[in-house]
Scaffold this active site. Structure first.
Site, PDB file in Angstrom:
ATOM      1  N   GLU A 111     125.685  94.332  38.674  1.00  0.00           N
ATOM      2  CA  GLU A 111     125.309  93.922  40.032  1.00  0.00           C
ATOM      3  C   GLU A 111     126.468  93.169  40.680  1.00  0.00           C
ATOM      4  OE1 GLU A 111     121.463  91.924  39.676  1.00  0.00           O
ATOM      5  OE2 GLU A 111     120.507  93.858  39.996  1.00  0.00           O
TER       6      GLU A 111
ATOM      7  N   GLU B 183     117.693  99.602  37.064  1.00  0.00           N
ATOM      8  CA  GLU B 183     116.761  98.524  36.715  1.00  0.00           C
ATOM      9  C   GLU B 183     115.505  98.686  37.550  1.00  0.00           C
ATOM     10  OE1 GLU B 183     118.334  94.569  36.799  1.00  0.00           O
ATOM     11  OE2 GLU B 183     120.016  95.055  35.482  1.00  0.00           O
TER      12      GLU B 183
END
Ligand code: NAG
Ligand code: NAG
Length: 653
Positions: free
Chosen positions: A197, A272
């Site tokens: 991320e 995710e």
């Protein structure tokens, strides 16, 4: 009778039909291996055959190694074809320059054996996605960074030279180990994620490219990916170098729509997908409605998209390895993650099937266009409620310090990380005590600690706790906790001479997301200590790391005095020889206040009476024939006994 015969033949037909199904490896690699995961058409291909990646996250560092196979088999039996795991730097390089991949004999030897995890995954007919960071977030201590990095000035997660020197040194050890397990080398690993991320971070593309180069130079040949929330666009990725995936828990059309624009004509993957969520201490236990999960997961799979469930099985932040959140700047918005990482995941912390498990199984049987031989979900073994134990030993606080063999004298306070211990890697985890010996304290004197403490503090005078015990989460605003800047306590109402003053500080977990800087613990650069107006110097510093050898070497326990505050309390669970091993259980901590539980030298985790977590998972493989020593470091108020529970216990704080 006729019906029975018919049913029997149907069963046979079914059985032979099932038996005819190929395993995943037979299907994808039966004719040899020529290529890995491909992304140059709307569907992923593996070795030239179309594949949807139905993955679930299980972190090898959160599951007892003896249970890796059980959890992986359950994952495969849900119909998933891939397991995803982060790789935690602080597991593999616990001290600077000391690496553990299963052979170095450190305390982390079993957890560090990532090769064994990958082999078991392949034996259980699973493919693997690896996310080696080096930053992993994961609600894990400092996002996976080893604490000794704090000993030097560096900007983590950037191309900063000092930081990259250590990343390179670590990757040069780690990546050759992982490279052996790549799909095109006959192993299970089909993709590697670069960083994590990164769109939420510094946007240093030089850094991302350096990581890519390190991977390629160390023989990583499989697909490299990035993962981000879709709103980050390409800011955490390298278009053309990293294949982009998106992270979300609902509304797949929105995120997949962004990916379709960024990478037209290429496969869609959610890296995710959140079937649940982690807990902080003093929050309600997070749960997700299974029917909401069902509709979101079905919408993702039927889009059609590939998807990794984060988490499929959360496991445990055993030891002191939980992460924490914080706001920017000081420690005032600190929030520690609980030891349980149950996550309300499809497979519970103890490996039970939750309703989401059945939903996944049903949906994948329906949607996966590739039919492979899928095992039945393994039968669960009931957990044991071991007999309630009386306490049979105690070490009061002074006795704990008296057994320390690594205390340090210093004119000034030093943070945990600055201590000259552990081959100059400092102290990583646990508690630390700063002691003043032989001081005179006048009646009404105050002790002030400037700044915000990191993270909890107890004050003892002549071995007796004088700061308040924890009574509720409002106490986090007062002396003893992290929220207040410059906190003061009155020490005594009478004149004392030759007194001993102890400041006991707990590292409650380093921040895993957001502002990752200044993660020092103990008394840090921001914390000066004053007796009235006088700054205190000349300290004896006791690291309280609770290393396994040290815990297991404790002898000469004293009788139990239940009035006493911070102390070790011991109970003994005696088990008969058993060829099948021992059953899992939970230790019910509802009647205790705050501390840690250690079984046979293994730190199961922390407990705090406010919850939501109220019981600690005790894996059967941690138990042995004969005596099992259960040691509880209780900071405030012990209970008279140790009780077990069949199941996890969560309350509403
Ligand atoms: C805390 O003390 C420092 C000086 O040590 C001072 O600058 C700061 O304003 C104080 N903060 C509060 C909230 O009192
Ligand atoms: C202290 O004792 C422990 C356990 O016996 C041992 O592992 C450790 O190396 C010792 N530390 C020092 C500094 O001697």
């Amino acid at each position: 009778m006729g019906r029975n015969v018919l049913a029997f033949h149907l069963l046979l037909a079914l059985a032979s039909c099932v038996a005819d199904l190929p395993t995943i490896y037979e299907y994808y690699t039966g004719d040899g291996i020529t290529s890995g995961l491909g992304v140059d058409q709307p569907q992923f291909t593996l070795n030239g055959k179309e594949i949807f990646i139905y993955s679930g996250a299980i972190h090898y560092f959160r599951v007892p190694p003896q249970l890796w196979r059980d959890r992986l088999r359950k994952l495969r039996a849900a119909g998933l074809n891939t397991v995803e795991t982060y790789v935690a730097w602080n597991i593999h390089e616990p001290r600077s320059g000391v690496y553990e991949f299963g052979e170095s004999g450190t305390e982390l030897q079993d957890f560090g054996n990532i090769g064994r995890f990958l082999s078991i995954a392949q034996e259980e007919d699973l493919l693997v996605i690896l996310r080696p960071g080096p930053y992993i977030c994961a609600e894990w201590e400092w996002g996976g960074f080893p604490s000794w990095l704090l000993r030097e000035n560096m900007r983590v997660r950037t191309s900063d030279e000092t930081y990259m020197k250590y990343v390179e040194r670590y990757f040069n050890q780690l990546l050759p180990v992982l490279a052996e397990y790549q799909f095109t080398n006959g192993g299970p690993v089909i993709a590697f994620q670069v960083e994590n991320e990164y769109g939420y971070a510094d946007g240093d593309k030089v850094y991302l490219q350096q990581l890519v180069d390190l991977m390629r130079n160390n023989g990583i040949v499989e697909l490299l990916v990035s993962s981000d929330g879709a709103s980050s666009g390409t800011s955490g990725s390298l278009p053309g170098v990293l294949f982009q995936t998106a992270n979300f828990g609902s509304d797949p059309a929105a995120s997949f729509g962004v990916l379709e624009q960024l990478q037209p004509g290429q496969p869609l993957m959610c890296m995710e997908f959140y079937p649940g969520w982690p807990d902080h201490w003093s929050e309600d236990h997070h749960t997700t409605d299974p029917s909401a999960f069902r509709s979101n997961y079905e919408a993702t799979v039927s889009y059609p998209g590939s998807v990794n469930l984060y988490m499929f099985h959360g496991g445990t932040n055993w030891g002191f390895m939980n992460g924490a959140n914080n706001g920017p700047g000081d420690n005032s918005a600190f929030q520690a993650i609980t030891s349980s990482y149950d996550y309300d995941a499809p497979l519970t912390e103890a490996g039970d099937y939750s309703p989401k498990y059945d939903i996944i199984r049903e949906l994948l049987a329906q949607y996966n266009p590739v039919k492979t031989l899928t095992p039945d979900p393994p039968e669960l073994v009931e957990r044991e409620v071991y007999p309630t134990l009386a306490l049979d030993g105690q070490l009061i606080f002074n006795d704990i310090l008296a057994r320390s063999n690594d205390s340090i004298t210093s004119d000034t306070t030093l943070s945990m990380e600055q201590l000259p211990i552990n081959d100059d890697s400092g102290q990583s985890y646990g508690y630390i005590t700063y002691r003043q010996e032989n001081i005179d304290i006048a009646a009404g004197s105050t002790l002030t600690i400037t700044g915000h403490v990191r993270d909890t503090v107890m004050i003892l005078l002549n071995g007796v706790l004088i700061s308040n015990r924890l009574t509720g989460s409002d106490d986090f605003n007062d002396f003893g906790y992290w929220r207040m800047e410059n906190s003061t306590i009155t020490l005594t109402t009478e004149d004392l001479t030759g007194a001993t003053l102890d400041i006991v500080i707990e590292n409650f977990g380093r921040v895993h997301f957001g502002n990752l800087y200044q993660q020092f613990k103990g008394l840090t650069q921001d914390n000066r200590v004053y007796l009235n107006d006088q700054e205190l110097t000349s300290w004896v510093i006791y690291p309280m790391q609770f290393h396994k050898d040290w815990i297991n070497g404790i002898t000469d326990w004293n009788p139990v005095d239940l009035d006493y505050g911070p102390a070790f309390y011991k109970a003994t669970l005696t088990l008969e020889e058993s060829e099948d091993g021992y059953r899992d259980s939970f230790i019910d901590m509802r009647t205790w206040n705050k501390g840690v539980v250690i079984v046979n030298g293994i730190i199961l985790g922390r407990y705090v009476f406010i919850g939501p977590q109220q019981a600690l998972y005790l894996p059967g493989p941690y138990l042995q024939a004969g005596d099992n020593e259960i040691i509880i470091f209780e900071q405030f108020q012990p209970a008279a006994e140790v009780k077990f529970s069949k199941d996890s216990i969560f309350n509403t704080p």
